[in-house]
Scaffold this motif. Structure first.
Motif, PDB file in Angstrom:
ATOM      1  N   VAL A   1      43.943  57.736 -52.458  1.00  0.00           N
ATOM      2  CA  VAL A   1      43.432  59.078 -52.194  1.00  0.00           C
ATOM      3  C   VAL A   1      43.616  59.409 -50.729  1.00  0.00           C
ATOM      4  O   VAL A   1      43.288  58.599 -49.853  1.00  0.00           O
ATOM      5  CB  VAL A   1      41.937  59.190 -52.565  1.00  0.00           C
ATOM      6  N   GLN A   2      44.127  60.596 -50.467  1.00  0.00           N
ATOM      7  CA  GLN A   2      44.215  61.103 -49.101  1.00  0.00           C
ATOM      8  C   GLN A   2      43.247  62.264 -48.977  1.00  0.00           C
ATOM      9  O   GLN A   2      43.294  63.213 -49.763  1.00  0.00           O
ATOM     10  CB  GLN A   2      45.640  61.553 -48.771  1.00  0.00           C
ATOM     11  N   ALA A   3      42.337  62.169 -48.008  1.00  0.00           N
ATOM     12  CA  ALA A   3      41.256  63.157 -47.918  1.00  0.00           C
ATOM     13  C   ALA A   3      41.057  63.623 -46.490  1.00  0.00           C
ATOM     14  O   ALA A   3      41.270  62.868 -45.537  1.00  0.00           O
ATOM     15  CB  ALA A   3      39.961  62.548 -48.454  1.00  0.00           C
ATOM     16  N   ASP A   4      40.604  64.864 -46.361  1.00  0.00           N
ATOM     17  CA  ASP A   4      40.291  65.395 -45.035  1.00  0.00           C
ATOM     18  C   ASP A   4      39.034  64.723 -44.471  1.00  0.00           C
ATOM     19  O   ASP A   4      38.966  64.421 -43.276  1.00  0.00           O
ATOM     20  CB  ASP A   4      40.059  66.909 -45.124  1.00  0.00           C
ATOM     21  N   LYS A   5      38.041  64.503 -45.341  1.00  0.00           N
ATOM     22  CA  LYS A   5      36.793  63.870 -44.926  1.00  0.00           C
ATOM     23  C   LYS A   5      36.518  62.684 -45.853  1.00  0.00           C
ATOM     24  O   LYS A   5      36.857  62.721 -47.045  1.00  0.00           O
ATOM     25  CB  LYS A   5      35.620  64.858 -45.013  1.00  0.00           C
ATOM     26  N   VAL A   6      35.890  61.666 -45.299  1.00  0.00           N
ATOM     27  CA  VAL A   6      35.527  60.478 -46.085  1.00  0.00           C
ATOM     28  C   VAL A   6      34.041  60.187 -45.852  1.00  0.00           C
ATOM     29  O   VAL A   6      33.546  60.285 -44.722  1.00  0.00           O
ATOM     30  CB  VAL A   6      36.369  59.248 -45.677  1.00  0.00           C
ATOM     31  N   ILE A   7      33.347  59.847 -46.920  1.00  0.00           N
ATOM     32  CA  ILE A   7      31.947  59.434 -46.828  1.00  0.00           C
ATOM     33  C   ILE A   7      31.836  58.022 -47.386  1.00  0.00           C
ATOM     34  O   ILE A   7      32.118  57.787 -48.568  1.00  0.00           O
ATOM     35  CB  ILE A   7      31.019  60.382 -47.603  1.00  0.00           C
ATOM     36  N   ILE A   8      31.455  57.063 -46.544  1.00  0.00           N
ATOM     37  CA  ILE A   8      31.370  55.661 -46.946  1.00  0.00           C
ATOM     38  C   ILE A   8      29.955  55.361 -47.436  1.00  0.00           C
ATOM     39  O   ILE A   8      28.988  55.498 -46.691  1.00  0.00           O
ATOM     40  CB  ILE A   8      31.704  54.718 -45.776  1.00  0.00           C
ATOM     41  N   CYS A   9      29.854  54.932 -48.682  1.00  0.00           N
ATOM     42  CA  CYS A   9      28.551  54.615 -49.290  1.00  0.00           C
ATOM     43  C   CYS A   9      28.663  53.289 -50.040  1.00  0.00           C
ATOM     44  O   CYS A   9      28.248  53.172 -51.198  1.00  0.00           O
ATOM     45  CB  CYS A   9      28.117  55.718 -50.247  1.00  0.00           C
ATOM     46  N   ALA A  10      29.246  52.295 -49.375  1.00  0.00           N
ATOM     47  CA  ALA A  10      29.587  51.037 -50.052  1.00  0.00           C
ATOM     48  C   ALA A  10      28.415  50.083 -50.208  1.00  0.00           C
ATOM     49  O   ALA A  10      28.551  49.018 -50.807  1.00  0.00           O
ATOM     50  CB  ALA A  10      30.741  50.342 -49.317  1.00  0.00           C
ATOM     51  N   GLY A  11      27.246  50.413 -49.655  1.00  0.00           N
ATOM     52  CA  GLY A  11      26.053  49.613 -49.926  1.00  0.00           C
ATOM     53  C   GLY A  11      25.902  48.393 -49.050  1.00  0.00           C
ATOM     54  O   GLY A  11      26.507  48.265 -47.983  1.00  0.00           O
ATOM     55  N   GLY A  12      25.062  47.479 -49.520  1.00  0.00           N
ATOM     56  CA  GLY A  12      24.762  46.270 -48.760  1.00  0.00           C
ATOM     57  C   GLY A  12      24.929  45.030 -49.611  1.00  0.00           C
ATOM     58  O   GLY A  12      25.133  45.094 -50.822  1.00  0.00           O
ATOM     59  N   THR A  13      24.829  43.881 -48.965  1.00  0.00           N
ATOM     60  CA  THR A  13      24.932  42.603 -49.647  1.00  0.00           C
ATOM     61  C   THR A  13      23.980  41.624 -48.985  1.00  0.00           C
ATOM     62  O   THR A  13      23.522  41.853 -47.861  1.00  0.00           O
ATOM     63  CB  THR A  13      26.384  42.073 -49.615  1.00  0.00           C
ATOM     64  N   HIS A  14      23.680  40.523 -49.670  1.00  0.00           N
ATOM     65  CA  HIS A  14      22.678  39.602 -49.137  1.00  0.00           C
ATOM     66  C   HIS A  14      23.208  38.863 -47.903  1.00  0.00           C
ATOM     67  O   HIS A  14      24.406  38.640 -47.748  1.00  0.00           O
ATOM     68  CB  HIS A  14      22.254  38.593 -50.206  1.00  0.00           C
ATOM     69  N   ARG A  15      22.281  38.468 -47.040  1.00  0.00           N
ATOM     70  CA  ARG A  15      22.616  37.739 -45.814  1.00  0.00           C
ATOM     71  C   ARG A  15      22.587  36.240 -46.099  1.00  0.00           C
ATOM     72  O   ARG A  15      21.562  35.705 -46.541  1.00  0.00           O
ATOM     73  CB  ARG A  15      21.610  38.079 -44.722  1.00  0.00           C
ATOM     74  N   PRO A  16      23.681  35.507 -45.860  1.00  0.00           N
ATOM     75  CA  PRO A  16      23.687  34.065 -46.130  1.00  0.00           C
ATOM     76  C   PRO A  16      23.008  33.276 -45.012  1.00  0.00           C
ATOM     77  O   PRO A  16      22.823  33.778 -43.903  1.00  0.00           O
ATOM     78  CB  PRO A  16      25.180  33.732 -46.208  1.00  0.00           C
TER      79      PRO A  16
ATOM     80  N   ILE B   1      16.868  36.440 -47.122  1.00  0.00           N
ATOM     81  CA  ILE B   1      16.492  36.592 -45.716  1.00  0.00           C
ATOM     82  C   ILE B   1      16.994  37.902 -45.112  1.00  0.00           C
ATOM     83  O   ILE B   1      16.994  38.063 -43.895  1.00  0.00           O
ATOM     84  CB  ILE B   1      17.002  35.408 -44.877  1.00  0.00           C
ATOM     85  N   GLY B   2      17.395  38.838 -45.968  1.00  0.00           N
ATOM     86  CA  GLY B   2      17.810  40.128 -45.426  1.00  0.00           C
ATOM     87  C   GLY B   2      19.129  40.603 -46.000  1.00  0.00           C
ATOM     88  O   GLY B   2      19.736  39.955 -46.855  1.00  0.00           O
ATOM     89  N   TRP B   3      19.568  41.763 -45.485  1.00  0.00           N
ATOM     90  CA  TRP B   3      20.737  42.436 -46.028  1.00  0.00           C
ATOM     91  C   TRP B   3      21.756  42.727 -44.933  1.00  0.00           C
ATOM     92  O   TRP B   3      21.401  42.993 -43.794  1.00  0.00           O
ATOM     93  CB  TRP B   3      20.324  43.757 -46.683  1.00  0.00           C
ATOM     94  N   LEU B   4      23.024  42.671 -45.341  1.00  0.00           N
ATOM     95  CA  LEU B   4      24.140  43.036 -44.469  1.00  0.00           C
ATOM     96  C   LEU B   4      24.856  44.248 -45.060  1.00  0.00           C
ATOM     97  O   LEU B   4      24.794  44.486 -46.264  1.00  0.00           O
ATOM     98  CB  LEU B   4      25.135  41.882 -44.348  1.00  0.00           C
TER      99      LEU B   4
END
Length: 470
Positions: free
Chosen positions: A136-151, A270-273
Motif C-alpha cells: 500500500v502506498q499512502a499519503d498518511k500512515v497511522i501505526i497502531c501495531a500494539g504492544g508485547t510482553h517485556r522479557p 514485568i511490563g510491556w514493550l
C-alpha cells in the motif's frame, strides 16, 4: 513486484486503536486501507481482555458455587473441566470477532481491509508492505501495531512463559510462579488460584500493584494471601531459571543469600514493550523514545510529519478505552491536518481479579503532593449489598480537596469495584464537589451505594453547610 494499492490513509494494526482510526479516517472521506498481521480485534479480542474475562468468569462462578449452601442451595462439589472451559473461551472470542470488533462498520465505511496479512513494514516513507504480498502506498500512515510482553534479561529466561502462554494452557498447572505483580501478573495469579493452581506471586518492588493507591496494594495482598496464594514482595534479584523435575526453578538472591522456588510453570509479567519488530520504522523516518515506544507529540504525530501513532505502541496508558480515543484523535489530525489534542479528564482503570480493584484520578500520596486533602474510606463490611451477597471484603476510598471540595481520586477494592469506579470517574471528570455527589440518590441496596456512603463521610469531614446541622 506487486503493484502498490493507493490510499489516502493506511492504518497498520487492527486492535481497538487501529479499528477506530480506520473508521474515523474513512468517515471523514479518506480512502483508507487497514492492514493487520492477524485477525481484526487485536490482542484485546484474541489474547487480552476478552478471553481473560471468560477465564475470570469461570473463576468467579467456582467461587460463587462454594457459597451456595449459605443460601440454602445444595448442588454438591463442583469439578472443573478445563477443556470445556477453553471451548467456551473460543466460542466467546469468535462471537466477539463476529459482532463486536466492528467488521461490519469497517465494510460499510468503505475501509479496504487486509486481515491476516502477516507482519507489515515500511519500505519507504509512504509505502507499507506485508509479508503475504500486500503493498500500500499512502499519503498518511497511522501505526497502531500494539504492544508485547517485556522479557527478563537473565539466563534461562526462555524457560519462563508470558501471560499469553498462561492463557493458552490446555490444562491447569499444579503450581504456577508469576513474576511481576502489576495488573497483568495479579490477574494471572488470581485466575489460576481460583482454578486450582498453587500460585506464587513474586514482586521485586516493595508492594504489589505499585501504581495503585497504597491501601489498594495492602488489601489486595492480604486478600490474595487469604485465598492461599504465596505473595512475596521485595524478594530480591533473579539470577537465573533452570529446568526442574516439576517444571522450572527460579534462583534468586536477596541481601547476598541465594534461594530458589520451583513450579510447574513460570510466567513473567514485568511490563510491556512497543511491538515495533519488523516495522522498519527508520525507512519512514519514525523515531522511538528512550523506552522503545514510538515517539509522538501531543497530536500523536511522530517524528515523520505524515506518520501518526496510536494505542499501546506509544507507551501511554496501555488500555482499550485510551487506545480507542487515541485512534480517533490520530485519524482526525491525519485526515484534516488538525492539531487537536486529547487530555482525558479521567481515566478509570480496573482489573477483574478476586477481589476486583479499580481507581480513577489521584492516589492519596499523589494528591497530598499538591493539595490539602480529606480522605474518606468506607469498608464494604458496613454496606448492605456486600453483606447480602456475602462479599464483605474491600473498601471505597475518596480523596477530596479540602478547599474546593473536588473529588480528586476514587479507589475501590471488592466486588464490582470496576463498575463502581465508572461512577467515580464521572464525578472526577466533571470536577464535581463531593456535596454534589451526595445529592445523587444512588439506588439501595447496590454496590454503588458504597461510593455514596464514602461521599457522605467526606462531606461530613468537610463540615459542608446544610448537611450536618444539628
Amino acid at each position: 513486484m506487486t503493484t502498490a494499492e493507493r490510499a489516502d490513509v493506511c492504518v497498520v494494526g487492527a486492535g481497538p486503536a487501529g479499528v477506530v482510526a480506520a473508521l474515523r479516517a474513512a468517515r471523514l472521506g479518506a480512502r483508507t486501507a487497514l492492514i493487520t498481521r492477524d485477525a481484526v480485534g487485536g490482542m484485546a479480542a484474541t489474547d487480552g481482555p476478552v478471553p481473560v474475562r471468560v477465564l475470570a468468569q469461570a473463576a468467579r462462578l467456582r467461587r460463587e458455587a462454594r457459597h451456595l449452601s449459605r443460601y440454602g442451595i445444595d448442588v454438591g462439589d463442583t469439578a472443573l473441566d478445563y477443556g470445556r472451559l477453553l471451548t467456551r473461551v473460543r466460542e466467546v472470542v469468535e462471537d466477539v470477532a463476529e459482532h463486536s470488533v466492528m467488521r461490519t462498520e469497517l465494510q460499510d465505511a468503505g475501509v479496504i481491509l487486509h486481515a491476516n496479512a502477516g507482519t507489515a513494514r515500511f519500505t519507504g516513507p509512504h509505502t507499507i508492505e506485508a509479508e503475504h504480498g500486500i503493498r500500500v502506498q499512502a499519503d498518511k500512515v497511522i501505526i497502531c501495531a500494539g504492544g508485547t510482553h517485556r522479557p527478563l534479561p537473565v539466563p534461562g529466561a526462555d524457560l519462563a512463559g508470558s501471560h499469553r502462554d498462561a492463557w493458552n494452557l490446555t490444562t491447569v498447572p499444579e503450581s504456577l510462579l508469576v513474576i511481576g505483580a502489576g495488573a497483568t501478573g495479579a490477574q494471572v495469579a488470581s485466575v489460576f488460584t481460583e482454578l486450582g493452581s498453587r500460585v506464587m506471586l513474586f514482586e521485586a518492588g516493595p508492594r504489589i500493584l505499585a501504581t495503585e493507591d497504597e491501601d489498594v496494594s495492602r488489601v489486595m495482598a492480604a486478600s490474595f494471601r487469604a485465598s492461599g496464594m504465596d505473595v512475596r514482595q521485595d524478594f530480591g534479584r533473579i539470577d537465573r531459571f533452570e529446568k526442574a523435575p516439576a517444571g522450572v526453578r527460579m534462583i534468586f538472591t536477596k541481601e547476598g543469600t541465594a534461594d530458589g522456588v520451583e513450579a510447574t510453570m513460570a510466567v513473567v509479567a514485568i511490563g510491556w514493550l512497543a511491538d515495533t519488530a519488523g516495522l522498519n520504522l527508520a525507512a519512514a523516518g519514525v523515531a522511538t523514545d528512550g523506552r522503545g515506544y514510538v515517539q509522538v507529540d501531543e497530536h500523536l504525530r511522530t517524528t515523520a510529519p505524515h506518520v501518526f501513532a496510536a494505542g499501546d505502541i506509544t507507551g501511554r496508558l496501555m488500555l482499550v478505552p485510551q487506545a480507542v480515543q487515541d485512534g480517533y484523535l490520530a485519524a482526525t489530525n491525519a485526515v484534516l491536518d488538525h492539531e487537536a489534542t486529547l487530555t482525558p479528564p479521567a481515566s478509570p482503570i480496573g482489573s477483574f481479579t478476586d477481589p476486583e480493584y479499580a481507581q480513577v484520578g489521584l492516589t492519596e500520596a499523589q494528591a497530598r503532593q499538591d493539595h490539602d486533602v480529606v480522605v474518606a474510606m468506607v469498608p464494604f463490611s458496613v454496606a448492605a449489598r456486600p453483606i447480602i451477597d456475602g462479599r464483605p471484603t474491600g473498601f471505597c476510598k475518596l480523596v477530596v480537596d479540602r478547599g474546593t471540595h473536588r473529588i480528586l481520586g476514587c479507589h475501590v477494592v471488592g466486588e464490582r469495584a470496576v463498575e463502581i469506579v465508572q461512577v467515580g470517574a464521572v464525578a472526577v471528570a466533571a470536577a464535581m464537589p463531593v456535596e454534589q455527589l451526595v445529592r445523587i440518590p444512588l439506588s439501595f441496596p447496590t454496590y454503588s451505594n458504597v461510593l455514596g456512603r464514602a461521599a457522605v463521610d467526606a462531606a461530613r469531614r468537610l463540615d459542608v453547610p446544610g448537611f450536618w446541622d444539628e
